[in-house]
Scaffold this active site. Structure first.
Site, mmCIF file in Angstrom:
data_model
loop_
_atom_site.group_PDB
_atom_site.id
_atom_site.type_symbol
_atom_site.label_atom_id
_atom_site.label_comp_id
_atom_site.label_asym_id
_atom_site.label_seq_id
_atom_site.Cartn_x
_atom_site.Cartn_y
_atom_site.Cartn_z
ATOM 1 N N ASP A 156 -0.553 8.398 60.324
ATOM 2 C CA ASP A 156 0.992 7.873 59.893
ATOM 3 C C ASP A 156 1.758 8.871 59.045
ATOM 4 O OD1 ASP A 156 -0.239 7.881 57.117
ATOM 5 O OD2 ASP A 156 0.476 5.880 57.079
ATOM 6 N N ASN A 209 -0.039 -4.346 49.922
ATOM 7 C CA ASN A 209 1.244 -5.277 51.514
ATOM 8 C C ASN A 209 -0.103 -5.718 52.021
ATOM 9 O OD1 ASN A 209 1.097 -3.010 52.748
ATOM 10 N ND2 ASN A 209 3.694 -3.669 53.273
ATOM 11 N N HIS A 263 -0.942 -3.861 54.242
ATOM 12 C CA HIS A 263 -0.974 -3.053 55.975
ATOM 13 C C HIS A 263 -1.833 -1.961 56.232
ATOM 14 C CE1 HIS A 263 1.257 0.720 52.484
ATOM 15 N NE2 HIS A 263 0.164 0.587 53.283
ATOM 16 N N GLU A 315 3.163 -2.831 59.049
ATOM 17 C CA GLU A 315 3.554 -3.345 57.769
ATOM 18 C C GLU A 315 3.772 -5.008 58.005
ATOM 19 O OE1 GLU A 315 4.044 -1.990 55.465
ATOM 20 O OE2 GLU A 315 5.603 -1.027 54.944
#
Ligand code: F6R
Length: 256
Positions: free
Chosen positions: A85, A153, A155, A160
């Protein structure tokens, strides 16, 4: 000490798929164990495609892999790489970009030639980058091995919570948690809004998926994952049930 098991939690609200899990006492030892597993895969799969995360958790793994190569125990140039990413708008000159982190920690020290790796260019059009990285993956068949970290979170990469579940690479609006955490990489607040990432679905096609977490702050999200969270809320849950998924934790991350 290394503990291994299927990782189901007692008292779960519903039956979550058991995850093969290795727990070690401390984060530095975790890096050693994960690097040994990565090196073993690379030795067995010359020409395979490896997808590597940036982030703080796997960095010591890359140092150890480079050391293993120096000791003649693995040839890191025998495989191909795809970056997981990138922050849209950031390039090598930007402190904390995935390109900078991975070039300085791994691709450079490991001597990986440019023609053996394709990482997202955060300064280019993100949709064109998605298409180019999709082509790179298709040209190599599929991702064979991936090393991932899990975000606070839930991810993986920049998949996400609430992001689209699709086959190809994705351009994603960053979650508030990810924006807040980004300061630790950049050393200052930067107005990042989007990320570009290999999709969770493409990662789930890999034969071998190593997911790392260390430290007490990751314990709650690891516990949610292991309890079978909704993938729309905890994207790493898209990997649940994958036969090649292996969770590597230190004792603190295991304690949730
Ligand atoms: C990094 C990435 C992220 C991180 C995750 C954990 O390329 O894709 O998914 O792996 O946010 O980050 P750390 O390891 O810094 O806690």
């Amino acid at each position: 000490m290394v503990g291994e098991g299927k990782g189901a939690l007692a008292g779960e609200p519903h039956a979550a798929p058991a995850i093969r899990t290795t727990v070690v006492d401390h984060a530095p030892f975790l890096a050693t164990v994960v690097a040994d597993a990565a090196a073993a895969w690379i030795r067995q799969h010359p020409g395979g495609l490896v997808c590597l995360a940036a982030g703080d958790t796997p960095l010591p793994v890359y140092e150890r892999l480079v050391a293993l190569q120096a000791a003649g125990r693995v040839d890191l140039r025998s495989v191909f790489y795809v970056g997981l990413d990138e922050w849209v708008g950031l390039g090598y000159e930007d402190r904390g970009s995935c390109l900078q982190v991975m070039t300085d920690a791994f691709y450079g020290p490991a001597g990986i030639p440019a023609e053996r790796r394709r990482v997202f260019d955060g300064l280019a059009d993100p949709h064109a980058e998605c298409a180019a990285v999709d082509r790179w993956i298709a040209d190599h068949g599929r991702i064979g091995f991936t090393l991932l970290g899990i975000g606070l979170n839930g991810h993986i990469g920049f998949n996400e919570p609430g992001a689209p579940d699709q086959d190809g690479c994705v351009v994603v609006d960053l979650d508030d948690t990810t924006k807040a955490v980004s300061v630790k990489y950049f050393g200052t607040a930067r107005p990042v809004r989007q990320g570009v990432s290999v999709s969770a679905r493409a990662l789930a096609k890999a034969d071998t998926v190593l997911l790392m977490a260390s430290g007490a702050k990751k314990a709650p999200i690891v516990a949610r994952l292991r309890a079978g969270a909704d993938p729309a809320e905890v994207p790493a849950a898209r990997l649940l049930g994958h036969p090649g998924l292996h969770l590597f934790l230190d004792r603190e991350a295991d304690a949730g």
